[in-house]
Design an enzyme around this catalytic site. Structure first.
Site, PDB file in Angstrom:
ATOM      1  N   ASP A   1      57.034  -2.102  16.218  1.00 21.70           N
ATOM      2  CA  ASP A   1      58.080  -1.624  16.257  1.00 21.70           C
ATOM      3  C   ASP A   1      58.735  -0.702  15.178  1.00 21.70           C
ATOM      4  O   ASP A   1      58.635  -1.171  13.880  1.00 21.70           O
ATOM      5  CB  ASP A   1      58.933  -2.429  15.950  1.00 21.70           C
ATOM      6  CG  ASP A   1      60.810  -2.230  16.286  1.00 21.70           C
ATOM      7  OD1 ASP A   1      60.472  -1.414  16.402  1.00 21.70           O
ATOM      8  OD2 ASP A   1      61.822  -3.916  16.032  1.00 21.70           O
TER       9      ASP A   1
ATOM     10  N   ASP B   1      61.596   5.381  17.502  1.00 22.40           N
ATOM     11  CA  ASP B   1      61.525   3.568  17.892  1.00 22.40           C
ATOM     12  C   ASP B   1      60.889   3.248  18.917  1.00 22.40           C
ATOM     13  O   ASP B   1      61.290   3.314  20.614  1.00 22.40           O
ATOM     14  CB  ASP B   1      63.347   3.808  17.861  1.00 22.40           C
ATOM     15  CG  ASP B   1      63.103   1.802  17.707  1.00 22.40           C
ATOM     16  OD1 ASP B   1      62.264   1.359  17.764  1.00 22.40           O
ATOM     17  OD2 ASP B   1      64.788   0.755  17.970  1.00 22.40           O
TER      18      ASP B   1
END
Ligand SMILES: *[C@@H]1O[C@H](CO)[C@@H](O)[C@H](O)[C@H]1NC(C)=O
Ligand SMILES: *[C@@H]1O[C@H](CO)[C@@H](O)[C@H](O)[C@H]1NC(C)=O
Ligand SMILES: *[C@@H]1O[C@H](CO)[C@@H](O)[C@H](O)[C@H]1NC(C)=O
Ligand SMILES: *[C@@H]1O[C@H](CO)[C@@H](O)[C@H](O)[C@H]1NC(C)=O
Ligand SMILES: *[C@@H]1O[C@H](CO)[C@@H](O)[C@H](O)[C@H]1NC(C)=O
Length: 410
Positions: A112, A296
């Site tokens: 992430d 992201d």
């Protein structure tokens, strides 16, 4: 994923974290097995909510540049590594196997770039909140050491939460090993995580300043590994409905076409923030319309300024905002134009079919859009829908981090 900034207290003591030390990588070849797809409930609105809901993001000013504490002199050229990452249904998230401890316990983690904690399901959790996940059990690892008095907690945009205690242990991704990596063992996770049987935790790849460990932050796995990498970079080559790879320390020329276009990344907030120059819809002319966003990998969709989103869906027959679903929906049979994003000297084309994220229900008539508005967030979130259309370089050169974007064969 984007953590709520309000919970991110940054401490000044980053230098003290440098105790984790990478060791020489295992030599020889390695292979990373595929992660099985399970029936995760794919739900566009849920994904949107997960990202969107009321961050109340007001970026704190003057956050210390967190990577300043990294060993600046990266003289020794040692290694690189590659790890296969496999999407769950509808590419809701990509999971990558990671070895933790000795002997290794293999967990599948969501890499992430929107957060900076490496946290895992663990033996410290009540058994009823573990439903199919593989847990990390520090008592079964010869190299595990508790960090006394340390704790962490993180709240994501959808109010999903996790918290726990901290160990240091050996962590290997691909063939790159870090000893004494901070491994945040969950003692409690919210239902959203318990329901996701194949996701054993997260490996944060944003800047270490976002790490939530108290009283002293931990460095990310990448910030620890970087000293042993040939280059301070990692790359994401995510794919549409199939396994892609994350590479560390190397830019593999066979994974993209043409040149990599670099733009400076602003790491002040701890995110991989960068500027986009504009967009076009289908074959229409390019519209200069600069906006800022973060890259992201932990977010499924792409959230961009609402006027641009509106402009896009004008070109989709039957598209409308469905307040109940919380975003744009359209007939699943609709033909979606490509969406082109201007980044630096390049233009990345997101194929229309990527923007048909998933049906909203079992009837399969109405689909949820993969491009949605970033209203209320304060910046755009360039998630997997867009990232998988490109080869993306996360270059953490301390003097000036930057993001590189290249086209690739889709
Ligand atoms: C694994 O590490 C070695 C260096 O120890 C490197 O030569 C090799 O290319 C790496 N493997 C992959 C697939 O990156
Ligand atoms: C979470 O951590 C913050 C500090 O980062 C602390 O103020 C807060 O009390 C913690 N919350 C919980 C529920 O542990
Ligand atoms: C580069 O990527 C190609 C395929 O995309 C792969 O076959 C090759 O092994 C990679 N090279 C390295 C050094 O990892
Ligand atoms: C980086 O972001 C911060 C916070 O949003 C902002 O204050 C600063 O001006 C930005 N720096 C540059 C060079 O754009
Ligand atoms: C866009 O242009 C390409 C190539 O010129 C063409 O194949 C395609 O049909 C066009 N798409 C639209 C929506 O007009």
């Amino acid at each position: 994923m984007v953590p709520q900034l309000s919970i991110l207290a940054l401490t000044a003591g980053l230098a003290a974290l440098a105790s984790a030390s990478p060791m020489q990588p295992k030599t020889g070849s390695f292979s990373v097995s595929q992660v099985a797809n399970v029936n995760f409930r794919a739900h566009g609105p849920a994904q949107l909510a997960k990202t969107l809901s009321k961050y109340g993001v007001s970026i704190p000013d003057g956050l210390a540049r967190n990577i300043a504490n990294l060993d600046a002199a990266r003289i020794s050229v040692r290694t690189s590594g590659s790890a296969k990452t496999t999407p769950e249904q509808y590419d809701i998230q990509y999971l990558t196997p990671v070895d933790i401890g000795s002997p290794p316990q293999t967990l599948n983690l969501d890499f992430d770039s929107g957060s900076s904690d490496l946290w895992v399901f663990s033996s410290k959790m009540p058994s009823n909140s573990v439903q199919g996940q593989t847990i990390y059990d520090p008592s079964k690892s010869k190299t595990a050491k508790e960090v006394k008095g340390a704790s962490w907690n993180i709240t994501y945009g959808d109010k999903s939460t996790s918290k726990g205690v901290v160990y240091r242990d050996t962590v290997t991704v691909g063939n790159v090993t870090v000893q004494a990596q901070g491994v945040e063992a969950a003692t409690q996770v919210s239902d959203q995580f318990t329901r996701d049987a194949s996701n054993d935790g997260l490996l944060g790849l944003a800047f270490s300043g976002l790490n939530t460990v108290q009283p002293q932050q931990e460095l990310t796995w990448f910030d620890n590994a970087v000293k042993s990498l040939d280059h301070p970079v990692w790359t994401a080559d995510l794919k549409y409905h199939k396994a892609g790879t994350y590479d560390f320390g190397v830019i593999n020329k066979s994974k993209y076409a043409g040149k990599i276009s670099y733009v400076n990344a602003n790491s002040t907030t701890g995110f991989w923030m960068f500027g986009m120059s504009g967009y076009s819809v289908g074959n229409s002319t390019f519209k200069p319309s600069p906006f800022q966003g973060i890259a992201d990998t932990g977010t499924t969709l792409a959230l961009i300024p609402s006027p641009i989103v509106q402009d896009y869906y004008k070109a989709v027959s039957g598209a409308k905002v469905d307040p109940f679903q919380g975003g744009y929906v359209f007939p699943c049979s609709a033909r979606l134009p490509n969406f082109v994003l201007g980044i630096g000297q390049t233009k990345i084309t997101i194929p229309g079919k990527y923007i048909n994220y998933a049906p909203i229900d079992k009837s399969g008539k109405t689909c949820f859009g993969g491009l949605q508005s970033d209203d209320g967030v304060g910046f755009s979130i360039i998630g997997d829908v867009a990232l998988k259309a490109a080869f993306v370089v996360f270059d953490a050169t301390p003097a000036q981090p930057r993001l590189g974007w290249a086209q690739k064969r889709l």
